[in-house]
Write an enzyme that holds these catalytic residues in place. Sequence first.
Site, PDB file in Angstrom:
ATOM      1  N   ASP A 172      -0.460 117.109 -33.943  1.00 21.01           N
ATOM      2  CA  ASP A 172      -0.303 116.230 -35.092  1.00 21.01           C
ATOM      3  C   ASP A 172       0.972 115.419 -34.928  1.00 21.01           C
ATOM      4  O   ASP A 172       2.018 115.977 -34.630  1.00 21.01           O
ATOM      5  CB  ASP A 172      -0.244 117.141 -36.324  1.00 21.01           C
ATOM      6  CG  ASP A 172      -0.126 116.378 -37.622  1.00 21.01           C
ATOM      7  OD1 ASP A 172      -0.654 116.865 -38.611  1.00 21.01           O
ATOM      8  OD2 ASP A 172       0.510 115.310 -37.635  1.00 21.01           O
ATOM      9  N   ASP A 192      -3.905 110.694 -36.867  1.00 17.92           N
ATOM     10  CA  ASP A 192      -2.721 111.346 -36.279  1.00 17.92           C
ATOM     11  C   ASP A 192      -2.945 112.815 -35.916  1.00 17.92           C
ATOM     12  O   ASP A 192      -1.985 113.534 -35.670  1.00 17.92           O
ATOM     13  CB  ASP A 192      -1.522 111.221 -37.226  1.00 17.92           C
ATOM     14  CG  ASP A 192      -1.700 112.054 -38.481  1.00 17.92           C
ATOM     15  OD1 ASP A 192      -2.857 112.289 -38.874  1.00 17.92           O
ATOM     16  OD2 ASP A 192      -0.696 112.469 -39.071  1.00 17.92           O
ATOM     17  N   GLU A 193      -4.200 113.276 -35.875  1.00 16.20           N
ATOM     18  CA  GLU A 193      -4.445 114.684 -35.556  1.00 16.20           C
ATOM     19  C   GLU A 193      -5.580 114.808 -34.546  1.00 16.20           C
ATOM     20  O   GLU A 193      -6.622 114.158 -34.700  1.00 16.20           O
ATOM     21  CB  GLU A 193      -4.887 115.442 -36.804  1.00 16.20           C
ATOM     22  CG  GLU A 193      -3.825 115.640 -37.842  1.00 16.20           C
ATOM     23  CD  GLU A 193      -4.447 116.102 -39.128  1.00 16.20           C
ATOM     24  OE1 GLU A 193      -4.360 117.299 -39.432  1.00 16.20           O
ATOM     25  OE2 GLU A 193      -5.066 115.276 -39.818  1.00 16.20           O
TER      26      GLU A 193
END
Length: 418
Positions: A8, A103-104
């Site tokens: 992340d 974002d992960e």
Amino acid sequence: MPPVALIDGNDFYVSCERVFDRRLAGMPVLVLSNNDGCAISRSAEAKALGVGMGEPTFRLRPLVRRHGIRVLSSNYPLYGDMSRRVNEALAGFSPAVEAYSIDETFLDLAGFDGRDLWAYAQDLRATVRRWTGIPTCVGLGPTKTLAKLGNAVAKKNPAFGGVCDLTDERVRCAVLRALPVGDVWGVGPATRRKLEGVGVTTAGGLAALDPKHARRLGTVVLERVAAELRGLACLDLDLLPAARQGVAVTRSFGQPLHDLAPVVGAVAAFATKAGEKLRAQGLIAGQLTAFLHTDRHRQGPQHHGSRTARLVPMTADARDLAAAAGRCVEAAYRQGFAYAKAGVILDDLRLAGQAPLDLFARPRSDALMRAVDAINARYGRGTVRVASMGFGAAWSPRAAHRSPAYTTRLKEVPRVRA
DNA sequence: TCTGGGGTCCTAGGACCC
DNA sequence: TCTGGGGTCCTAGGACCC
């Protein structure tokens, strides 16, 4: 259970901005939502000053002035492109990867059990940092929910050095006991209240809950969350992005709108944008919903209107979509309200070649839309447009602090002096 | 007296996520 | 003055069918 990793990006949007503007390093920085409405990404320095997630911009003004907080409008082309680069770097670390959000990313580490997972995770963080400039944290666990939870722990507590491994059962028990149940992935405010009502206040408590009880309190979703916390995998990695089910374009207006005409102009623009998304993926839609509503944060009469129309034949043509959206919003509109937001949602999507045949309707040729897309790609969005959009922009959102499209527009690529 | 039951499909709304 | 936007999944309940 083979281990799963969740990587992340830390304060992802702020980190993207920092890669291209060194003056932001070490400074308190905020990235705002669309319409510059509230804070959606905060640097560690900004968090330390007390800036909350989702806090409205107008309430932050004194703090921003007092501490010289740097404030940026959101720049999604930049964040999307940086996300792609991060995933490129991660692809070298496992053949089975799920890009879960901007974002992960989940990594399947099946077959890695014998290796030093902690060292592997640190290598991965260093590689992403070197290739993209983005700092990350890693959570490891036997299930996605535990990997997610490990990630949250690593982020919150610097003592972990950016990696938290929950594959070990003893570590896991200790961590779960200390973690509030509301911090578990899949437990929102409503479910948290219900759980607290029966005395379950920690992640460990949820893990220990009887499956039937969990199901009664929540749904099968909560039952699965509890099982995942016990180390029993219920959620597979989605290695191929699933076919999209719907496309939505919705916006708050830069100022409240009272008259119908600008609202029709706005939804025509939203329908146009939704059509572009559809065509970019080779899709057509069978159903369109348009809605509009007043500002729930303000005093005064409230109205929420919405209409749904079938699209026959199914279409991705801007003219059809804008016309249908206009009809829907005209039917939903009521005079005498200050409208703050509207949107267009397309459902019942198919690949363009797979539309059901219609005996009586002749589908539009797509040559025109191809030409429009080509012109707008070259000369800018809205160069060719549906007339009902108009040319005024009473509704256009605010974006006062937008950074350049550093990586996706040639004119705005940063210069480096030798 | 007594008035079926099981299945599918669709939609609206709630909850959650980033 | 001023509080984001875009998704997914699940369930309940109604309509409809035989």
